[in-house]
Design an enzyme around this catalytic site. Structure first.
Site, PDB file in Angstrom:
ATOM      1  N   CYS A 298       1.186  -1.202  -0.219  1.00 37.07           N
ATOM      2  CA  CYS A 298       0.082   0.015   0.359  1.00 37.07           C
ATOM      3  C   CYS A 298       0.586   1.804   0.176  1.00 37.07           C
ATOM      4  O   CYS A 298       2.045   0.713   0.451  1.00 37.07           O
ATOM      5  CB  CYS A 298      -0.875   0.058   1.334  1.00 37.07           C
ATOM      6  SG  CYS A 298      -1.749  -1.283   1.068  1.00 37.07           S
TER       7      CYS A 298
ATOM      8  N   ARG B 266       3.578  -0.105  -4.726  1.00 39.86           N
ATOM      9  CA  ARG B 266       3.496  -1.009  -3.863  1.00 39.86           C
ATOM     10  C   ARG B 266       2.136  -1.444  -2.724  1.00 39.86           C
ATOM     11  O   ARG B 266       1.957  -2.153  -2.645  1.00 39.86           O
ATOM     12  CB  ARG B 266       3.793   0.237  -2.654  1.00 39.86           C
ATOM     13  CG  ARG B 266       5.199   1.118  -2.791  1.00 39.86           C
ATOM     14  CD  ARG B 266       4.580   2.677  -1.246  1.00 39.86           C
ATOM     15  NE  ARG B 266       4.808   1.616  -0.533  1.00 39.86           N
ATOM     16  CZ  ARG B 266       5.936   1.133   0.696  1.00 39.86           C
ATOM     17  NH1 ARG B 266       7.150   1.470   0.495  1.00 39.86           N
ATOM     18  NH2 ARG B 266       5.826   0.617   1.604  1.00 39.86           N
TER      19      ARG B 266
ATOM     20  N   TRP C  33      -3.584  -2.378  -1.964  1.00 36.15           N
ATOM     21  CA  TRP C  33      -2.848  -4.304  -1.666  1.00 36.15           C
ATOM     22  C   TRP C  33      -3.970  -4.958  -0.371  1.00 36.15           C
ATOM     23  O   TRP C  33      -3.225  -4.365   0.362  1.00 36.15           O
ATOM     24  CB  TRP C  33      -1.339  -4.322  -1.153  1.00 36.15           C
ATOM     25  CG  TRP C  33      -1.277  -5.753  -1.655  1.00 36.15           C
ATOM     26  CD1 TRP C  33      -1.052  -6.098  -3.155  1.00 36.15           C
ATOM     27  CD2 TRP C  33      -1.545  -6.500  -0.907  1.00 36.15           C
ATOM     28  NE1 TRP C  33      -0.207  -7.934  -2.696  1.00 36.15           N
ATOM     29  CE2 TRP C  33      -0.941  -7.813  -1.601  1.00 36.15           C
ATOM     30  CE3 TRP C  33      -1.151  -7.043   0.196  1.00 36.15           C
ATOM     31  CZ2 TRP C  33      -0.463  -9.097  -0.992  1.00 36.15           C
ATOM     32  CZ3 TRP C  33      -1.229  -8.463   1.149  1.00 36.15           C
ATOM     33  CH2 TRP C  33      -0.576  -9.011   0.096  1.00 36.15           C
TER      34      TRP C  33
ATOM     35  N   ASN D  55      -1.541   1.985   6.018  1.00 35.03           N
ATOM     36  CA  ASN D  55      -1.450   0.998   5.793  1.00 35.03           C
ATOM     37  C   ASN D  55      -1.254   0.209   6.878  1.00 35.03           C
ATOM     38  O   ASN D  55      -0.363   0.938   8.114  1.00 35.03           O
ATOM     39  CB  ASN D  55       0.440   1.942   5.374  1.00 35.03           C
ATOM     40  CG  ASN D  55       0.571   2.425   3.647  1.00 35.03           C
ATOM     41  OD1 ASN D  55      -0.710   2.653   3.330  1.00 35.03           O
ATOM     42  ND2 ASN D  55       1.481   2.779   3.618  1.00 35.03           N
ATOM     43  N   GLY D  56      -1.146  -1.259   6.653  1.00 35.15           N
ATOM     44  CA  GLY D  56      -0.256  -1.874   7.644  1.00 35.15           C
ATOM     45  C   GLY D  56      -1.739  -2.053   7.821  1.00 35.15           C
ATOM     46  O   GLY D  56      -2.540  -2.880   7.576  1.00 35.15           O
TER      47      GLY D  56
ATOM     48  N   GLU E 158      16.193 -18.499  -8.734  1.00 34.23           N
ATOM     49  CA  GLU E 158      15.939 -17.545  -8.458  1.00 34.23           C
ATOM     50  C   GLU E 158      15.130 -17.269  -9.814  1.00 34.23           C
ATOM     51  O   GLU E 158      14.310 -16.151  -9.703  1.00 34.23           O
ATOM     52  CB  GLU E 158      16.448 -16.830  -8.274  1.00 34.23           C
ATOM     53  CG  GLU E 158      17.131 -15.010  -8.938  1.00 34.23           C
ATOM     54  CD  GLU E 158      15.658 -13.807  -8.345  1.00 34.23           C
ATOM     55  OE1 GLU E 158      14.968 -14.823  -6.822  1.00 34.23           O
ATOM     56  OE2 GLU E 158      15.608 -13.166  -8.295  1.00 34.23           O
TER      57      GLU E 158
ATOM     58  N   LYS F 177      11.407 -15.268 -10.926  1.00 33.74           N
ATOM     59  CA  LYS F 177      11.239 -14.391 -11.720  1.00 33.74           C
ATOM     60  C   LYS F 177      10.531 -14.942 -13.244  1.00 33.74           C
ATOM     61  O   LYS F 177       8.799 -14.276 -13.048  1.00 33.74           O
ATOM     62  CB  LYS F 177      12.319 -13.980 -12.790  1.00 33.74           C
ATOM     63  CG  LYS F 177      13.618 -13.470 -11.952  1.00 33.74           C
ATOM     64  CD  LYS F 177      13.365 -11.892 -11.499  1.00 33.74           C
ATOM     65  CE  LYS F 177      12.909 -12.154  -9.937  1.00 33.74           C
ATOM     66  NZ  LYS F 177      13.398 -11.647  -8.933  1.00 33.74           N
TER      67      LYS F 177
ATOM     68  N   GLU G 255       6.565 -14.823 -11.448  1.00 33.40           N
ATOM     69  CA  GLU G 255       5.895 -13.905 -10.871  1.00 33.40           C
ATOM     70  C   GLU G 255       5.445 -13.094 -12.083  1.00 33.40           C
ATOM     71  O   GLU G 255       4.446 -11.914 -12.056  1.00 33.40           O
ATOM     72  CB  GLU G 255       7.014 -13.434 -10.043  1.00 33.40           C
ATOM     73  CG  GLU G 255       8.042 -12.571 -10.027  1.00 33.40           C
ATOM     74  CD  GLU G 255       8.476 -12.365  -9.143  1.00 33.40           C
ATOM     75  OE1 GLU G 255       8.334 -12.056  -8.590  1.00 33.40           O
ATOM     76  OE2 GLU G 255       9.244 -12.199  -9.170  1.00 33.40           O
TER      77      GLU G 255
ATOM     78  N   HIS H  83      14.780 -37.917  -8.886  1.00 34.24           N
ATOM     79  CA  HIS H  83      13.966 -38.302  -8.417  1.00 34.24           C
ATOM     80  C   HIS H  83      13.090 -37.772  -8.394  1.00 34.24           C
ATOM     81  O   HIS H  83      11.974 -37.866  -6.797  1.00 34.24           O
ATOM     82  CB  HIS H  83      15.067 -37.632  -6.870  1.00 34.24           C
ATOM     83  CG  HIS H  83      16.684 -38.217  -6.404  1.00 34.24           C
ATOM     84  ND1 HIS H  83      16.565 -39.423  -6.398  1.00 34.24           N
ATOM     85  CD2 HIS H  83      17.337 -37.521  -6.842  1.00 34.24           C
ATOM     86  CE1 HIS H  83      17.786 -39.295  -6.283  1.00 34.24           C
ATOM     87  NE2 HIS H  83      18.749 -38.642  -7.004  1.00 34.24           N
TER      88      HIS H  83
ATOM     89  N   LYS I 260       5.335  -4.658  -3.674  1.00 40.56           N
ATOM     90  CA  LYS I 260       6.232  -4.418  -3.220  1.00 40.56           C
ATOM     91  C   LYS I 260       6.636  -4.561  -2.114  1.00 40.56           C
ATOM     92  O   LYS I 260       4.701  -3.430  -1.172  1.00 40.56           O
ATOM     93  CB  LYS I 260       7.626  -3.154  -4.003  1.00 40.56           C
ATOM     94  CG  LYS I 260       8.864  -3.331  -3.942  1.00 40.56           C
ATOM     95  CD  LYS I 260       9.841  -3.985  -5.364  1.00 40.56           C
ATOM     96  CE  LYS I 260      10.897  -3.412  -5.296  1.00 40.56           C
ATOM     97  NZ  LYS I 260      10.922  -5.094  -6.572  1.00 40.56           N
TER      98      LYS I 260
HETATM   99  C1  F6R Z   1      10.711 -10.894  -6.018  1.00 40.13           C
HETATM  100  C2  F6R Z   1      10.305 -10.569  -4.876  1.00 40.13           C
HETATM  101  C3  F6R Z   1      10.490 -10.624  -3.597  1.00 40.13           C
HETATM  102  C4  F6R Z   1      10.749 -10.162  -2.954  1.00 40.13           C
HETATM  103  C5  F6R Z   1      10.728 -10.666  -1.393  1.00 40.13           C
HETATM  104  C6  F6R Z   1      11.650 -10.163   0.064  1.00 40.13           C
HETATM  105  O1  F6R Z   1      10.941 -10.372  -7.273  1.00 40.13           O
HETATM  106  O2  F6R Z   1      10.891  -9.019  -5.502  1.00 40.13           O
HETATM  107  O3  F6R Z   1      10.242 -12.100  -3.659  1.00 40.13           O
HETATM  108  O4  F6R Z   1      11.980 -10.295  -3.001  1.00 40.13           O
HETATM  109  O5  F6R Z   1       9.363  -9.989  -0.808  1.00 40.13           O
HETATM  110  O6  F6R Z   1      11.316  -8.174  -0.452  1.00 40.13           O
HETATM  111  P1  F6R Z   1      12.814  -8.327   0.714  1.00 40.13           P
HETATM  112  O7  F6R Z   1      13.890  -7.996   0.228  1.00 40.13           O
HETATM  113  O8  F6R Z   1      12.262  -5.859   0.402  1.00 40.13           O
HETATM  114  O9  F6R Z   1      12.808  -8.147   1.776  1.00 40.13           O
END
Ligand code: F6R
Length: 618
Positions: free
Chosen positions: A2, A27, A77, A103-104, A491, A495, A498, A514, A613
């Protein structure tokens, strides 16, 4: 999660809020809204809409909302209640005179809601925030105070009964010229302009307007007026603060000609490495300088074990970091999913050093795990990008990434930055143990080449784009790697899923036989990480096993390895560096692969569905 932006000053508040919201949209982006207070007419107006900011902007432009010079706004969010117009913020209290954005998460909102309903309060939404607006409204109507104290006193009174986290901005019809903000657990930054003030959940949203900011602390309450601000403590009297300058260029949070932030951030990675290592390599002693760890050489020498905590991409970077520390620095190390660690009861040696890795520095699970480690008496350090974040503040020391704002929801440059920092830590701890000066110098020399090597990979993006188009219709993709490249496979799969929504899973290549091999068929592409290292032959065998089942193979190989073309359907080349730093190069074409796959599928790359984010809820 948010985003909040609030403004008070001479400008027409509507474009300021809409512009701020679009900068904060990463966000959270399932609904948005704003409230303005027009002093001349004494009217408090709220407009809110499910969907993206563009949808809210359309409604605002079509509305009769009068120009005003103060307002609060929010991009959401959803946590409590679906993303609907009614659940979007701002929320009014029962009188309709007060508006709040939040937010929260208010953990005890159900209990509070029942109490308020018993008193006759009626709620329109399913949110916890509306409960908070009614609590403030009730405290306001019962207050005997006068002036601004009546509103800020009511906010303080209401927050005393709250369990949970909040970053809020509040306005009241009777208090033209005043916005009240407060925080606990959710970031809030005050932006100081010339005769104008801003409040935001993220400093990057303030960049076009001011670079003078105050990062509010937990339990701060701020009163904003056009030319002044007053920061009080929610618990007692005044609160100390520091005015800081934002270290970013004004355009640091712009797309800069790239179609998406993600692509821009992928292209920034040569610079990201330079920023992560600047001033931190000690060529004379073949070691690294990490003064921010706040630990004496003796204390570093005594470290028996390192535990790295993180989530998602940061966890994958931590897995590589732990592997480096064991492989090259001879320190026992492991990485653990922060959300798991905090609820476990793990026996660990006294001299265990913890690292909480987090781009945002606000991830609730990572913060919770850091707190738990420190509560048990361990030293907890942070590796963060956001210098004013809660993790940065609550850790005993650490290292900043200096990667600049990362706006694309998919983490890219933060990953390579974190891996680069773990390399520095490995160099530092290794040189205190058994690592020779020659090996240390080799690591320093390898770092120097990384920015140019990344640039070379980026020059081949057209080839990666065509591979992405070729496989974009796949329903599922597999990523396999060994040793340092196992977390890279995880990783790369993260990517891919997501942002493209293609099901993708990463595995250690050794696991193929396995069970995973049952998934191999002509419609399922497998990306096999096959650098020319000591396990090269084993990786070639893995390719053969997939090919024998008619699975298409995309191999990621070392420049110059022409022979691999005989085995794989498609080959992506990366330059060679030291094994421990190779993930920094290997991940880059795979970031591009997921990016171009998502573009080919018409996905919203920077704002993938359901994500946001900075995951500040558990
Ligand atoms: C993947 C992604 C998330 C963050 C995770 C941790 O692309 O962005 O998996 O890596 O939420 O976020 P931070 O690094 O901000 O703690």
């Amino acid at each position: 999660m948010c985003g909040i932006i609030a403004y008070i000053g001479p400008r027409d508040v509507r474009p300021v809020l809409l512009d701020g919201l679009s900068r904060l949209e990463y966000r959270g982006y399932d609904s948005a809204g704003l409230a303005t207070l027009d002093g001349d007419r004494g009217s408090l107006s709220i407009v809110k809409k499910a969907g993206r900011i563009a949808e809210l902007a359309r409604v605002v432009h079509e509305s009769t909302l009068p120009p005003a010079h103060q307002g609060i706004s929010h991009t959401r969010w959803a946590t409590h209640g679906e993303p609907t117009d009614v659940n979007a913020h701002p929320h009014a209290d029962g009188s309709g005179d007060l508006a709040i954005v939040h937010n929260g998460v208010i953990e005890n909102f159900q209990t509070l809601k029942k109490q308020l309903e018993a008193e006759g309060h009626v709620f329109a939404s399913a949110t916890d925030t509306e409960v908070l607006s009614h609590l403030i409204g009730r405290a306001y109507s019962e207050s005997t105070e006068t002036g601004s104290q009546r509103l800020s006193g009511a906010v303080k009174q209401a927050l005393r009964g709250i369990k949970g986290t909040y970053g809020i901005a509040v306005m009241h019809r009777d208090h033209h010229g005043l916005i009240v903000g407060a925080r606990r657990g959710s970031p809030l930054v005050l932006g100081i302009g010339e005769g104008e003030m801003f409040l935001s959940s993220d400093a990057a949203a303030l960049l076009p307007y001011t670079n003078k900011v105050v990062y509010l602390k937990d339990f701060d309450l701020v009163e904003l007026r056009a030319g002044q601000f007053d920061i009080q403590s929610l618990t007692s009297g005044r609160s100390a603060f520091e005015i800081e300058e934002l270290g970013f260029a004004p355009d640091a949070a712009e797309r800069g000609g790239f179609p998406h932030y993600m692509l821009k951030e992928i292209h920034e990675q040569p610079q990201t490495i330079e920023n992560a290592i600047r001033g931190r390599l000690n060529a004379e002693e073949s070691s690294a300088l990490l003064g921010g760890l706040n630990l004496s050489p003796a204390a570093l020498r005594d470290v028996e074990r390192v535990v790295v905590l993180g989530c998602g991409t940061a966890l994958h970077a931590g897995m590589i970091g732990a592997h480096m520390l064991e492989d090259m620095a001879f320190v026992a190390a492991e990485s653990e999913c922060a959300g798991e660690f905090r609820f476990k009861n793990r026996p660990l040696p006294r001299n265990t050093l913890f690292f909480a890795v987090s781009q945002s520095g606000e991830t609730a699970d990572t913060l919770g795990a850091l707190r738990e480690a420190r509560r048990r008496g361990h030293i907890g350090l942070g590796i963060c990008n956001n210098v004013a974040s809660t993790i940065a503040r609550e850790s005993d020391g650490g290292t900043y990434m200096h990667a600049g704002p990362e706006i694309g929801v998919a983490a890219t440059k933060s990953f390579v930055s974190q891996v680069a920092i773990f390399g520095l830590l490995t160099l530092l701890l290794g040189r205190m143990r058994h690592m020779s000066a020659g090996t240390g110098t080799g690591i320093i020399q390898a770092y120097a080449q990384l920015p140019d090597q990344i640039t070379r990979i980026l020059e081949h993006q057209a080839q990666i784009e065509s591979i992405a188009r070729k496989y974009a219709q796949a329903r599922s993709m597999l990523f396999l790697g060994r040793q340092y490249h196992y977390p890279v496979a995880l990783e790369a799969a993260l990517k891919m899923k997501e942002i493209s929504y293609i099901h993708a899973a990463g595995f250690a290549s050794s696991e193929l036989k396995h069970g995973i091999i049952a998934l191999i068929d002509p419609e399922t592409p497998t990306v096999i990480l096959c650098p020319q290292d000591s396990l090269y032959e084993k990786n070639i065998s893995t390719i053969q096993e997939v090919k024998a089942r008619r699975g298409p193979v995309i191999a990621m190989a070392t420049e110059g390895d022409t022979g691999i073309k005989d085995h794989a359907d498609d080959v992506i080349y990366v330059p060679r560096t030291l094994d421990m730093l190779q993930p920094i190069l290997s991940i880059i074409p795979l970031q591009l692969l997921s990016y171009y796959t998502a573009v080919a599928l018409g996905r919203d790359v920077d704002k993938p569905r359901n994500l946001a984010k900075s995951v500040t809820v558990e």
